[in-house]
Motif scaffolding. Structure first.
Motif: not given
Length: 118
Positions: A95, A98, A56-60, A62-64, A91
């Motif tokens: 972030n 980054q 699962t990628e970082a954006y997903d 966050a959504v989850r 997460l």
């Protein structure tokens, strides 16, 4: 949890997550139960935890986290077996790192630019 310095423990059956006990759950039990030390993990756990796959990628993520309103998600492999746990704190920290690196690039490419010191 104290010995391992973690805020949650995933309860498994046949290596598959069936529940999660969090530091918040324990804190609430101390305030509500006459003898919280006698409670079992099964009695304390939130059953059927939401999970994410290892890819699962970082954006997903966050959504989850936003959809599920939880701070921790067990990570499972393709067979549904527990591989680890990811937290909202993980997460956010990733972030932030980054963004710090991106800020260095902007500052290096923009002579004279400096963010407001607050």
């Amino acid at each position: 949890m104290d010995n391992e310095r973690v805020g949650s423990v995933v309860v498994t059956e046949d290596s598959k997550p069936i529940g999660i006990v969090t530091d918040r759950t324990l804190g609430l039990a101390v305030g509500q139960e006459d003898d919280p030390a006698s409670l079992t993990a099964e009695e304390l756990m939130s059953g059927n935890p939401e999970t994410v796959s290892a890819d699962t990628e970082a954006y997903d993520l966050a959504v989850r986290f936003g959809e599920t309103k939880v701070r921790r998600l067990p990570v499972v492999n393709n067979e549904g077996q527990l591989e680890g746990i990811v937290s909202l704190d993980d997460l956010i920290a990733t972030n932030a790192e980054q963004l710090e690196e991106a800020a260095k690039v902007i500052e290096a490419q923009s002579p004279g630019y400096a963010p407001d010191e607050r």
